[in-house]
Design a protein around this motif. Sequence first.
Motif, PDB file in Angstrom:
ATOM      1  N   THR A  74       0.782  -1.228   0.000  1.00  0.00           N
ATOM      2  CA  THR A  74       0.000   0.000   0.000  1.00  0.00           C
ATOM      3  C   THR A  74       0.814   1.279   0.000  1.00  0.00           C
ATOM      4  OG1 THR A  74      -0.131  -0.108   2.402  1.00  0.00           O
ATOM      5  CG2 THR A  74      -1.931  -1.139   1.154  1.00  0.00           C
ATOM      6  N   TRP A  75       2.109   1.159   0.229  1.00  0.00           N
ATOM      7  CA  TRP A  75       2.969   2.358   0.169  1.00  0.00           C
ATOM      8  C   TRP A  75       4.379   1.938  -0.190  1.00  0.00           C
ATOM      9  CZ3 TRP A  75       6.430   6.102   2.429  1.00  0.00           C
ATOM     10  CH2 TRP A  75       6.147   7.431   2.041  1.00  0.00           C
ATOM     11  N   SER A  77       8.077   0.839   0.019  1.00  0.00           N
ATOM     12  CA  SER A  77       8.804  -0.021   0.966  1.00  0.00           C
ATOM     13  C   SER A  77       7.938  -1.088   1.629  1.00  0.00           C
ATOM     14  CB  SER A  77       9.486   0.780   2.083  1.00  0.00           C
ATOM     15  OG  SER A  77      10.367   1.710   1.534  1.00  0.00           O
ATOM     16  N   ASP A 419      -2.448   5.151   1.461  1.00  0.00           N
ATOM     17  CA  ASP A 419      -2.148   4.717   2.824  1.00  0.00           C
ATOM     18  C   ASP A 419      -1.074   5.676   3.327  1.00  0.00           C
ATOM     19  OD1 ASP A 419      -1.191   3.522   5.113  1.00  0.00           O
ATOM     20  OD2 ASP A 419      -0.495   1.686   4.147  1.00  0.00           O
ATOM     21  N   THR A 421       0.114   6.028   6.332  1.00  0.00           N
ATOM     22  CA  THR A 421       0.659   5.572   7.618  1.00  0.00           C
ATOM     23  C   THR A 421       2.109   6.004   7.846  1.00  0.00           C
ATOM     24  OG1 THR A 421      -0.772   3.642   7.480  1.00  0.00           O
ATOM     25  CG2 THR A 421       1.093   3.497   8.998  1.00  0.00           C
ATOM     26  N   PHE A 422       2.891   5.990   6.781  1.00  0.00           N
ATOM     27  CA  PHE A 422       4.341   6.180   6.943  1.00  0.00           C
ATOM     28  C   PHE A 422       4.762   7.648   6.912  1.00  0.00           C
ATOM     29  CE2 PHE A 422       3.492   1.983   5.366  1.00  0.00           C
ATOM     30  CZ  PHE A 422       4.327   1.182   6.128  1.00  0.00           C
ATOM     31  N   ARG A 423       3.787   8.540   6.831  1.00  0.00           N
ATOM     32  CA  ARG A 423       4.091   9.953   6.649  1.00  0.00           C
ATOM     33  C   ARG A 423       4.027  10.701   7.978  1.00  0.00           C
ATOM     34  NH1 ARG A 423       6.410  11.997   3.741  1.00  0.00           N
ATOM     35  NH2 ARG A 423       5.337  13.196   2.158  1.00  0.00           N
ATOM     36  N   PRO A 424       4.817  11.772   8.105  1.00  0.00           N
ATOM     37  CA  PRO A 424       4.720  12.598   9.310  1.00  0.00           C
ATOM     38  C   PRO A 424       3.277  13.035   9.595  1.00  0.00           C
ATOM     39  CG  PRO A 424       6.624  13.262   8.006  1.00  0.00           C
ATOM     40  CD  PRO A 424       5.875  12.241   7.180  1.00  0.00           C
ATOM     41  N   ARG A 426       0.688  11.377   9.703  1.00  0.00           N
ATOM     42  CA  ARG A 426       0.057  10.469  10.656  1.00  0.00           C
ATOM     43  C   ARG A 426       0.375  10.864  12.088  1.00  0.00           C
ATOM     44  NH1 ARG A 426       1.382   5.663  13.590  1.00  0.00           N
ATOM     45  NH2 ARG A 426       3.285   5.129  12.454  1.00  0.00           N
ATOM     46  N   LEU A 427       1.638  11.196  12.327  1.00  0.00           N
ATOM     47  CA  LEU A 427       2.039  11.541  13.687  1.00  0.00           C
ATOM     48  C   LEU A 427       1.422  12.878  14.096  1.00  0.00           C
ATOM     49  CD1 LEU A 427       5.782  10.445  13.368  1.00  0.00           C
ATOM     50  CD2 LEU A 427       3.803   9.073  14.064  1.00  0.00           C
ATOM     51  N   PRO A 433      -1.615   2.759  12.955  1.00  0.00           N
ATOM     52  CA  PRO A 433      -1.085   2.213  11.692  1.00  0.00           C
ATOM     53  C   PRO A 433      -2.123   1.599  10.754  1.00  0.00           C
ATOM     54  CG  PRO A 433       0.125   1.366  13.597  1.00  0.00           C
ATOM     55  CD  PRO A 433      -1.102   2.043  14.116  1.00  0.00           C
ATOM     56  N   ASN A 434      -3.349   1.400  11.200  1.00  0.00           N
ATOM     57  CA  ASN A 434      -4.364   0.889  10.269  1.00  0.00           C
ATOM     58  C   ASN A 434      -5.480   1.911  10.063  1.00  0.00           C
ATOM     59  OD1 ASN A 434      -5.509  -1.118   8.546  1.00  0.00           O
ATOM     60  ND2 ASN A 434      -6.967  -1.643  10.160  1.00  0.00           N
TER      61      ASN A 434
ATOM     62  N   ARG B 498      -2.503  -4.434   4.531  1.00  0.00           N
ATOM     63  CA  ARG B 498      -1.040  -4.300   4.542  1.00  0.00           C
ATOM     64  C   ARG B 498      -0.511  -5.233   5.614  1.00  0.00           C
ATOM     65  NH1 ARG B 498      -0.287   0.803   6.623  1.00  0.00           N
ATOM     66  NH2 ARG B 498      -0.081  -0.250   8.603  1.00  0.00           N
ATOM     67  N   TYR B 503       3.769  -4.023  13.046  1.00  0.00           N
ATOM     68  CA  TYR B 503       3.554  -2.649  13.501  1.00  0.00           C
ATOM     69  C   TYR B 503       4.824  -2.004  14.044  1.00  0.00           C
ATOM     70  CZ  TYR B 503      -1.485  -2.489  12.708  1.00  0.00           C
ATOM     71  OH  TYR B 503      -2.730  -2.448  12.124  1.00  0.00           O
ATOM     72  N   THR B 510       8.121   5.245   9.970  1.00  0.00           N
ATOM     73  CA  THR B 510       7.229   6.392   9.778  1.00  0.00           C
ATOM     74  C   THR B 510       8.015   7.701   9.881  1.00  0.00           C
ATOM     75  OG1 THR B 510       5.359   5.169  10.668  1.00  0.00           O
ATOM     76  CG2 THR B 510       5.174   7.570  10.636  1.00  0.00           C
TER      77      THR B 510
END
Lengths: 523, 523
Positions: A74-75, A77, A419, A421-424, A426-427, A433-434, B498, B503, B510
């Motif tokens: 989904t992203w 890596s 998705d 999830t892996f981007r700043p 999200r934080l 993570p889901n 995913r 996790y 991330t």
Amino acid sequence: MPSAHLRNVLFIMCDQLRFDHLGCNGHPYLRTRNIDWLASRGVNFRNAFVQSGVCGPSRMSFYTGRYASSHGATWNSVPLPIGELTLGEYLHDSGRMLALAGKTHWRADTAAMRRLSIEGDSALGRMLGAGGFVEIDRYDGHVEPGKESGYADYLRAHGYDSANPWNDFVTSALDEHGERVSGHRLRNIHLPARIAKEHSETAYITDTAIDFLNARGDEPWALHLSYIKPHWPYIAPAPYHAMYTLDQCLPVSRHPDELAHQHPVLAAYRQQEENINFMRDEVIAQVRPRYTGLVQEIDDQLGRLWETMEKLGRWKDTLVIFTSDHGDFLGDHWLGEKEHFYDTVQRVPYLLYDPDPAADARRGTREERFVEAIDTVPTVLEALGLLRREERVEGCSLLPLTRGDAPEAWRDAVFSELDYTFRPARLILGRGPNECKAWMVRTAEWKYVYWLDYPPQLFDLRNDAHEFFDLGSVPQFASTRAVLHDRLCEWFARQKRRTTLDYQQVQARTGTDKKEGIFYGVW
Amino acid sequence: MPSAHLRNVLFIMCDQLRFDHLGCNGHPYLRTRNIDWLASRGVNFRNAFVQSGVCGPSRMSFYTGRYASSHGATWNSVPLPIGELTLGEYLHDSGRMLALAGKTHWRADTAAMRRLSIEGDSALGRMLGAGGFVEIDRYDGHVEPGKESGYADYLRAHGYDSANPWNDFVTSALDEHGERVSGHRLRNIHLPARIAKEHSETAYITDTAIDFLNARGDEPWALHLSYIKPHWPYIAPAPYHAMYTLDQCLPVSRHPDELAHQHPVLAAYRQQEENINFMRDEVIAQVRPRYTGLVQEIDDQLGRLWETMEKLGRWKDTLVIFTSDHGDFLGDHWLGEKEHFYDTVQRVPYLLYDPDPAADARRGTREERFVEAIDTVPTVLEALGLLRREERVEGCSLLPLTRGDAPEAWRDAVFSELDYTFRPARLILGRGPNECKAWMVRTAEWKYVYWLDYPPQLFDLRNDAHEFFDLGSVPQFASTRAVLHDRLCEWFARQKRRTTLDYQQVQARTGTDKKEGIFYGVW
């Protein structure tokens, strides 16, 4: 229908090339005469959309023929699950091979390989480790080329004396003091890269393809020629770094209302460094001319490839696809890079040259019907007369559109996913993570984006072609949103989840319990 | 929270056992004193629902902790994709094992095993071939037991002299002329099976479990004890074949309106042989007493197992789950067998005995909060202190409910799915292999079923507890349907697609592009 005329496949992909940065797609200054020539010989699909606005998931959709939430990568890596099959493996299963020159963004599912005791250096392990491709020369372009590429050695052989000539020459420049500065920093990209254009990554990868075609001669082949440009680092070799002036570039497309009424996730994205920078006019003025030049460089290199095709007589028996994995905001919508659901990113060039005489009537035409990235695999499978793998493949062959025998009812919407999830972001938003998912459905009239746990976005494409005014929370469009939301739900429902039996097996097992000795409800 | 007290897991499953066929769940005549005793020592979950009303997909949800459209084994005989992980494999990864006695309905993904060069007789191949279980003794109960079961040899050793004693004795009877007749034909099941109850499959599988517990002694263990009853063939050994009279059975639950207003897919199902037969009173009268007797037989056998547990002191350190993979219409709703979305099939017994002293306060209580089959894996993982595998597992541990520390916000809906591709109904309706899907969302008040390309079903559970009146096309309930449809869409959106990064890996990756040498949008 397979074609007696068609023996080879040339699948060309650019990275981060926008739809509108080609002469044949209306760019007023870009002189993409070679790409335009291909358009004049094939069909120019004007409404081709990717399945995700990010390299990794978009490419995995191109390579599997499946939507991102079907294939699971989904992203960037995120490894493609080991149970997913790729075009390269389909060709391999048929005794052919899919050669690779350039980028794939492939990540092997190494955890599954360990679990299943598959050695990385076995023939199987190498196939899985390369996503089914036979890697003539691979590099992804983010960091220095690895052992799977000969580019570093090539550069050293051509006098670029360094342990890391990619870093020190290809993605570097010399400043006014003669100091080496990095092309990864946008402040430096007005300078030319420290590389002759004949030795640039775009030239090298084209050389690799030309050598491959020459070596194959009249033996059938399939090649994925996958350029890493015009993706960042945006630094270009001379003369491309200065070939276009800012006023020859497309103007930035953004509106104050987009900042005044920000979607929460976009607001979080706009706190990320790349978007903070791409909101600045100085950055746009620095990047756009270089980006445009890099497209020009690709077109110039393709001219060499076309000559080889001509010399070898390959136009008569080669299917050629030219496309991109997604676009690039370049400051449009107050954003840099990609990911989000604007056409700037989701709509890509898609040219299809079909050598079959049945396609003659449509050469040079423009086709407005919707294409999705997932159509690539079934198009190639049909072109080569291979099994359709319908239990997995979610796209449909485009050959009926090149040959003029398409059904009247073609798809009337395209779909894409994100998705984050892996981007700043999200934080910034404090999400798990889901929980960081979004989906787009786009028809000719509307674009609807469903954000998990956030309000939707809605754009009226007929009256707001630039997608400036988000109607996602405007009460009067509630029924439009509801209809599009239902479309999305139906799309979820139609995804192919049962992949472990092919359709022949399914047919053979339908209603056959008694034959298998299974009796129930029998009086 | 893992428990210092808890070392073993006994996961008991019946096949096709309805929720309402236990004394502790209100059956007025069935004397299930052993199962009821378990309920008095544990928590009786009164609203436990399966993820599909068919053996295969339901079990794969029990074994993976994932919804059927996540794990992909959408019907019987559809192999679970090789990339999916099961409870047995999770335990195996932790140096434990999950033993199996009885049925799993597991089908290995042999196509993927061939593709990945995994030999079936290697240790890995055996593990994958058995779905992660260590098969002490496996048989699925449809056809004769294979080499993976000792039952046929056991029968021969006990005087049932036949090449196929399963067929000739266990599922056969003698008619009034002394002729052998098949217990697979419902007309014969008023007769006793040609087997002493001590040698029935239910007794044999219990023996296997008892032997296993004795052999393990004080070594930790986990056992899936998986009865093939009261699933068809409904033939029972004496005295169970005649233990219950029809008036001691639950009355059939059906209404003329269900036939007057049939959903198109249900109408097609009702043209299938098992449903044609189960509409007949004669069939219901024949089957219900036997079905009830078979439940009694399981309960009687569990009494022996409880004695072994007691003798070995296992109640102090063993988590016990008692449940079923789905129910059985037995003529309810003018249907036989299972699959459809009525509570008769979707709601199952679910008893959870937690040996931890923290669970003492809730022993013997009834719990109305919703449970799904997918909660089983995370419950076991938490009980044993193992990794939660949140990147895959879609259920949640039930231990907070046994120990009284559950969050206030528990799930307020359950979900189930049907893939009817393999059924004659598909051919009757003229549908393709990816078009035969349906999904249920059930809250405390409503049940909504979304049928791809057909009208939905809607039941008002508060005012129509028997689910006789389908409101799926009644205009006044349009807004209720819309809300539930949106719930379903959100459920699709939350499914875990995913799975190839855990996790911890997700967190570690991330917002770390720069650390990995990936620079973009940097001025």
